[in-house]
Design a protein around this motif. Sequence first.
Motif, mmCIF file in Angstrom:
data_model
loop_
_atom_site.group_PDB
_atom_site.id
_atom_site.type_symbol
_atom_site.label_atom_id
_atom_site.label_comp_id
_atom_site.label_asym_id
_atom_site.label_seq_id
_atom_site.Cartn_x
_atom_site.Cartn_y
_atom_site.Cartn_z
ATOM 1 N N SER B 45 0.835 -1.212 0.000
ATOM 2 C CA SER B 45 0.000 0.000 0.000
ATOM 3 C C SER B 45 0.859 1.248 0.000
ATOM 4 O O SER B 45 0.534 2.246 -0.661
ATOM 5 C CB SER B 45 -0.908 0.010 1.231
ATOM 6 N N ASP B 166 -5.732 -0.878 -4.892
ATOM 7 C CA ASP B 166 -5.164 -1.514 -3.703
ATOM 8 C C ASP B 166 -6.116 -2.594 -3.204
ATOM 9 O O ASP B 166 -7.141 -2.297 -2.605
ATOM 10 C CB ASP B 166 -4.931 -0.462 -2.611
ATOM 11 N N GLU B 167 -5.781 -3.832 -3.470
ATOM 12 C CA GLU B 167 -6.605 -4.991 -3.114
ATOM 13 C C GLU B 167 -8.076 -4.768 -3.488
ATOM 14 O O GLU B 167 -8.953 -4.829 -2.627
ATOM 15 C CB GLU B 167 -6.468 -5.300 -1.611
HETATM 16 MG MG LIG Z 1 -2.212 -2.741 2.210
#
Ligand SMILES: [Mg+2]
Lengths: 403, 232
Positions: B45, B166-167
């Motif tokens: 991240s 992000d994910e």
């Molecule tokens: Mg993360």
Amino acid sequence: MNPGIAIDIWAGFRGQLRRDFWGVALLWLGLSVATAALTFGFSMAESSYKCIVGLLPGDLDRLYCVTAFERPGTLALEAMGPAPGCLSPAPGDGEYFALSMLSDMVDRKEMDGFFFVARGKTVEVMLDGADSGRELNAELVVYHGYAPVYAGDTAQVLAKVSEKGGVAVNWALSCHGGGVGTDDMVRVSPGSTFSIMAMVGSRTGYDPRPRVMIPARAFPYETGASEVTVYISGGASVHRLTASLSEAAAKVSNSVSVQAARGEDAYGRQIKQARTSSLITAGVAAVIAAVAYANAGIFTTLWVSERLRGLALRRAVGATPGTIAIYVMSDLTIIALSSLVAGYVAVWAIWALWFRTNGVPMVTWIGLVGTSLVMLLGTVILGAVQCRLANKTEPALLLRRTV
Amino acid sequence: MIGLFGVIRDYHARDTTARGLGPVSLEIPAGQAVAVVGASGAGKSTLLSTIGLLDSPTSGVYRLDGIDVSGLSEKRRSVIRRDRMGFVFQRYNLLDELTVSQNVELPLIYQGCSSSRRREAARLALDKVGLSGKGRLRAWQLSGGEQQRVAIARAVVGKPQIMLCDEPTGNLDSSTGQLIIKLLLDIHGESPNRILVVVTHNVGVARQLDRVLVMRDGLVMQDGIPQEVLAQ
Ligand SMILES: [Mg+2]
Ligand SMILES: Nc1ncnc2c1ncn2[C@@H]1O[C@H](COP(=O)(O)OP(=O)(O)O)[C@@H](O)[C@H]1O
């Protein structure tokens, strides 16, 4: 500003209101209380200041306050009434200075004029309205000759009133008496009725005590006073005047002593008093406002921290620091403006329902404008702090923190 | 073209310093689709935030199309985010107080588009992610997969040069997740110069992209095409 941003700000505000209604309500209440407190504080401070200034008759160097003291234990009598000048109840109960004697002195040109508050008489007046009278607690000021009583040209006005045998009243009496004015009647109990021939004093309510100015010639009772305000003739000596007043007083009591203080000295003492009390009023209002602002500070911090998620997301999609500042300031402005309005409504309600009937001076423009300025300043300061909070941290950290 | 040269991100707390990222040096050419994989806390991240100018490196140089952007003011960085970046996060994606359409329009507001152009662009973007006709709903009225599709619509509506995710499938079941990935790849395929960076735990997802970065303890341990990297 971009209208899209305005719509988004409003949507964000409503969303926050839905999420945290009680927090917003408390913040709003605190600021409304601060508004009301500040308005009353400023207004009272201004009123008590203007009350002094407004009541200072001209010619201060010819104005003297002559007081008769009984020698034993007279000191306690000093701490009397709050009204400016010698319109306050006199120290000592005796009627040392008889009305007829004072009038004679004016006629003999030993002095230009005098006025005093008639005591020991019923000073309630009956206002003859349409059908029934209304009892009011008013001060009865008896005068003769040159008597300014209030600043400006009241001396001439009172002289005219005296010629025609009516009375003059001040604006406070009109205000408390349901708008009674010239050509209406006033009844001094028991029995004598007078026509109101003039309104005197400041119209704007700085002088909250209702007064009836009645010419000595028309006054139906033989009376006297222990304190009287006199205007000495140009060139006359105050010592001679004091001597003749002493002589007269000695006929009533042989333990009496007479003192004359320059008008400035007599007023000076009261100016000091009134200044202190206006400072205290303003101080109390400031404390209430400060508490309310501390409270507002805490709640806006909460508010902004709860809006941080939304603000961080908006930063991520490209809102500049300036745009974020617009969001924060708009929120605060909506809250500040609505509490300002609510506070003013409360002020109006309190004044209309309670203060007006209790002789408290009215709310002034300075009170309203001063309060608005303080609220504006508070909003700007709080806003600056909150903008920093929302803008200084990296958006990535804000997003992480506000999950 | 993204270029990171010795980029480090340290987190300071009282008297300790923790390294979140780096030193990392890598280049991502225009048009590439990159997967970032690694355990939790590996710095994925942080890398993504650094690339997206949501965070500033403690040291090192970040060049975007050859221009050093590591020391820019927040104002200039926000303008770059606005005009060139699109983000999709795992959570905290949409604003509940806005309608779906308003969420999608948000980046365009800051670009200064007129409201008619915003509405049209949002409608097209929602069509593209298969949510035609849902523009008037509130974000919370949608399912998780639909919400993530709205987020993708918002990320692409401004036609960004760089898409950072992000994910994006982290909170979704695997079949919904697969749909989201397919959507991202389709969108990526439409504009040949757009960079796509996707953080994922899912090897199957990583396999479908051009390049894989494997991270551990803030460092890029492996970097290559999926077949080679994922074989190990
Ligand atoms: Mg993360
Ligand atoms: N705000 C922060 N303060 C301190 N440490 C942080 C902060 N953000 C991230 N970290 C640390 O940096 C490292 C990398 O975090 P992150 O990039 O979120 O990893 P990942 O996304 O791969 O799970 C982790 O060890 C994390 O604890």
